[in-house]
Design an enzyme around this catalytic site. Structure first.
Site, PDB file in Angstrom:
ATOM      1  N   SER A 179       0.808  -1.223   0.000  1.00  6.22           N
ATOM      2  CA  SER A 179       0.000   0.000   0.000  1.00  6.22           C
ATOM      3  C   SER A 179       0.841   1.273   0.000  1.00  6.22           C
ATOM      4  CB  SER A 179      -0.929   0.010   1.215  1.00  6.22           C
ATOM      5  OG  SER A 179      -0.184  -0.053   2.413  1.00  6.22           O
TER       6      SER A 179
ATOM      7  N   ASP B 298      -2.621   8.538   7.833  1.00  2.00           N
ATOM      8  CA  ASP B 298      -3.561   7.712   8.607  1.00  2.00           C
ATOM      9  C   ASP B 298      -2.754   7.038   9.716  1.00  2.00           C
ATOM     10  OD1 ASP B 298      -2.225   5.666   7.313  1.00  2.00           O
ATOM     11  OD2 ASP B 298      -3.881   5.167   5.952  1.00  2.00           O
TER      12      ASP B 298
ATOM     13  N   HIS C 228       0.266   5.109   7.124  1.00  2.00           N
ATOM     14  CA  HIS C 228       0.930   5.640   5.926  1.00  2.00           C
ATOM     15  C   HIS C 228       1.379   7.083   6.112  1.00  2.00           C
ATOM     16  CE1 HIS C 228      -1.836   2.424   4.566  1.00  2.00           C
ATOM     17  NE2 HIS C 228      -0.778   2.059   3.875  1.00  2.00           N
TER      18      HIS C 228
END
Ligand SMILES: *[C@@H]1O[C@H](CO)[C@@H](O)[C@H](O)[C@H]1NC(C)=O
Ligand SMILES: *[C@@H]1O[C@H](CO)[C@@H](O)[C@H](O)[C@H]1NC(C)=O
Ligand SMILES: *[C@@H]1O[C@H](CO)[C@@H](O)[C@H](O)[C@H]1NC(C)=O
Length: 382
Positions: free
Chosen positions: A44, A347, A350
């Site tokens: 991600s 977040d 990340h």
């Protein structure tokens, strides 16, 4: 409608782009570019939308993700703006890469390279399976083979060999094999038989196998990102293991073993394969440094042509709202913090685009303590 601070950040980002493009151009244009394409494999941290097309609960295709991307556009990137590979591409003069899983990634659209990265994916096939579908490393390698078939329709064998040898492969793996496998013993049993150093070696063996598979498919330039200090993410700080909001040291220690092993692997690969170049990125060191002295990053950013009014002031929580402890992604449709350039994390896991920019710049132009044994700019000249 963007708020004033949105606009400011957007302007900063835009002027940075212009400066960085000027610095990296060397008169290069598409076609005569030194690096014809970039192929991105990872999780991600560098997914640009693959998981949007998969049956996955790890998605970032909603506001506030992307609130600073091209004026505010959720794309599946797990951050407010650009990812690390968007920035590296920009520094190399390569446009944003399409996601492999996007049905519109066809024909000549693959010529600048393709991004195969998938949220929740790991080096191990089973990693992240509780999130649903994802492209694991081995699947990403298969997907790359599929791209090669398409490229063969666009150029002859000689040109393809040269194109692949000049292209840069970026691999960002390992985080999920820890946080979404090894450190979740109740869901992932098969890896629990390893102690931390053995687990790191096990991962590195699998990783080596796939890196060499990519080499035998024609790639010759590899950038391998180390794992960041995951024990310091808001997600880990909020866990019951963490001493009152501090970093989880034993998690960071495990990653140290993986990173040291990855750096040794780079040495070994460089001597065993003189026709190829392998670079290790010390993302752990760069992020560790930001987290240690966040406020000092005013000057650093100026050096890097990113102009930010103040250093980082928030290192222990994400900028967007998270539902509860143990959750990583932003709650959909709730406004994020206003001062996104003061937050290291967007977040619970990340980094913000600004924090990522520091890493991108150091990987591109930094010393061997950032990018080893050479940086990406030097690699692009080979
Ligand atoms: C998506 O995954 C979930 C859980 O893994 C499963 O229950 C569901 O049937 C899947 N949906 C589709 C369309 O494949
Ligand atoms: C392959 O394509 C390149 C560039 O289009 C051309 O210069 C070269 O002659 C071709 N080689 C063969 C063997 O067809
Ligand atoms: C944002 O940063 C500015 C300047 O550093 C400060 O004056 C302001 O209070 C901050 N706003 C928020 C919401 O933190």
């Amino acid at each position: 409608m963007a708020t004033i601070s949105n606009q400011k950040l957007w302007l900063i980002t835009t002027s940075t782009m212009i400066l960085l493009i000027l610095q990296s151009s060397n008169g290069a244009t598409v076609g005569s570019r030194r690096v014809p394409a970039m192929f991105v494999f990872g999780d991600s941290l560098v997914d640009v939308g693959n998981d949007n097309f998969l049956n996955s609960s790890a998605k970032a295709n909603y506001y506030p993700y992307g609130c600073d991307f091209q004026g505010g556009r959720p794309t599946g990137r797990f951050t407010n703006g650009e990812t690390l590979v968007d920035m590296l591409g920009r520094l190399l003069g390569i446009p944003y890469l399409p996601a492999f899983a996007d049905p519109s990634t066809i024909r000549a659209r693959v010529l600048n390279g393709v991004n195969y990265a998938s949220a929740a994916a790991g080096i191990l096939d089973e990693t992240g399976q509780h999130y649903g579908e994802r492209y694991s490393l081995s699947k990403q390698v298969l997907n790359f083979e599929n791209t090669i078939l398409r490229l063969r329709l666009l150029m002859n064998g000689t040109s393809l060999d040269k194109y692949l040898a000049k292209s840069i492969a970026i691999l960002v793996f390992g985080s999920n094999d820890y946080i979404n496998n090894y450190l979740m013993p109740s869901l992932y049993h098969s890896t629990q038989k390893y102690n931390p150093p053995d687990f790191a070696n096990f991962l590195l063996n699998r990783y080596t196998y796939q890196i060499l598979a990519l080499r035998s498919l024609g790639l010759r330039k590899f950038v391998l990102a180390g794992v960041g200090p995951l024990g310091c993410t808001p997600y880990q700080r909020a866990s019951c293991q963490a001493p009152a909001g501090r970093c989880v040291d034993n998690v960071n220690k495990m990653l140290g073993t993986f990173n040291d092993g990855l750096k040794s692997l780079v040495n070994r690969l460089n001597s065993n394969h003189p026709d190829a170049t392998f670079v290790y990125c010390n993302t752990y060191g760069v992020f560790g440094d930001i987290l240690k002295k966040p406020a000092t990053y005013v000057e650093h950013l100026k050096d890097c042509t990113y102009v930010i009014s103040a250093g980082f002031s928030v290192v222990d929580r994400g900028c967007c709202r998270i539902q509860n402890q143990g959750q990583i992604t932003c709650l959909p449709f709730l406004a994020p913090c206003l001062n996104r350039s003061q937050y290291v994390f967007f977040d619970a896991y990340h980094p913000t685009a600004v924090a990522t920019a520091i890493v991108a710049w150091r990987v591109f132009s930094g010393s061997p303590s950032d990018a080893y044994p050479i940086n990406v700019q030097q690699m692009s000249l080979i």
